[in-house]
Write an enzyme that holds these catalytic residues in place. Sequence first.
Site, PDB file in Angstrom:
ATOM      1  N   CYS A  51      54.293  41.381  69.504  1.00 57.33           N
ATOM      2  CA  CYS A  51      53.981  42.746  69.958  1.00 57.33           C
ATOM      3  C   CYS A  51      52.470  42.919  70.093  1.00 57.33           C
ATOM      4  CB  CYS A  51      54.538  43.781  68.983  1.00 57.33           C
ATOM      5  SG  CYS A  51      56.333  43.681  68.744  1.00 57.33           S
ATOM      6  N   CYS A 171      56.997  26.420  82.079  1.00 60.28           N
ATOM      7  CA  CYS A 171      57.198  26.745  83.501  1.00 60.28           C
ATOM      8  C   CYS A 171      55.959  27.413  84.074  1.00 60.28           C
ATOM      9  CB  CYS A 171      58.412  27.665  83.678  1.00 60.28           C
ATOM     10  SG  CYS A 171      59.965  26.971  83.078  1.00 60.28           S
TER      11      CYS A 171
END
Length: 423
Positions: A51, A171
């Site tokens: 967070c 990725c």
Amino acid sequence: MKFTISFGIFAFAALVGASNVVDLDTKNFEQFVGGDRPALVEFYAPWCGHCKNLAPTYEQLADAFPSDKVVIAKTDADGVGRELGTKFGVTGFPTIKWFPAGSLEPVDYASGRDLESLVGFVGKQSGVKSSIKPPPPPLAVELDASNFDDIALNNDKDVLVAFTAPWCGHCKTLKPTYEKVAKAFLSEPNCVVAQMDADAAPNKPIASKYDVRSFPTIKFFPKGSKEPVAYSTGRSEQQFIDFLNEHCGTHRSISGLLSETAGKVLTLDTLASSFFTASLPERPDVLGKAREYLATLTGTDTKNSTAAEYYVRAMERVLEKGEGWLAKEQARIAGLLASPSLAPTKLDELKIKANILSSFAATKASEAADAAGDLYDQAAGAAGDLYDQAVDAAKQVPQQAKDGVDQFADAVQGQAKKIKEEL
């Protein structure tokens, strides 16, 4: 004066602390969510590391959209917003949910946590443009459940597919390199560089069919085959390009231009070499052999036959205009290749011609090198003879000097003896 300075500091601190992210709790939640504006809500916990990492990006997201059209909000689901977290099924942090305008039924956000992914999602869901300039469209072909079979299983195309997930760090690391590879092969319509979000719900059955268990998984689909080949080579740009050139029969370089081997035909390279070493009366015979070989390619290999035609035309021009034509044509093509405004197809055509002409020029260069080598050997031999003579002469000098000194000493002694006798 002190009051002015203190007030200035206070105003600056307030400015720095200003945020467009709306803080929600159980009391004001429905004031901002479920009304006439759609809302993206982050359910977070103050102690959550992920967070904290997301916080600056989330602030940028809120700054990117007009607050009167889209609500970007957050709630401490481990504190004042605990009841909200329970109500909406939050089990981990951060959890991000999208609430369409007029609805308290959220849609889970499952894409990446980078600014590009978040902006793309909010823009697509809300139809509101952000203040952030959108990234250029991807160069790798985007595959999904609707077009996968038409592209990846096309009998006329070789296709490299990267199965990825938006949240996958590897990725994201791969993406810039993969985009460069896609750019390098834009001029090869039958050698396709593609990617697929294999974690999107509609695409998961395809990922499962091809045994995609981790991300990124890269597979090569050869033309005419329904079964892919696992790509297990390295992930550098050059390694991708080498793999595609080998499996697609292409000749691309990292820059996207053709390499030095493009357009070359081994049999005709050999004939080009013999064409220049042959005597003038024999050259038409070599040309005839080149024409015969060209006839075997016509209709069976369009790509190679087109290149082969230029071997023949080059031989015809040399017979017609002399060997000077070769140098002039090479210079002309080199000048055109340096032009920044040529279309990719024209660049390819000129590069192939330059490669083919180098087969002829290499022969002449080899002959010149041989001749230069002979001259060098002759010069080296002559220099060696002179050196040997100089060494022999140098060897004689000490003895000649000694003889001279001895003669001088004898003369002095004789003169001294004569003077003594006279006294």
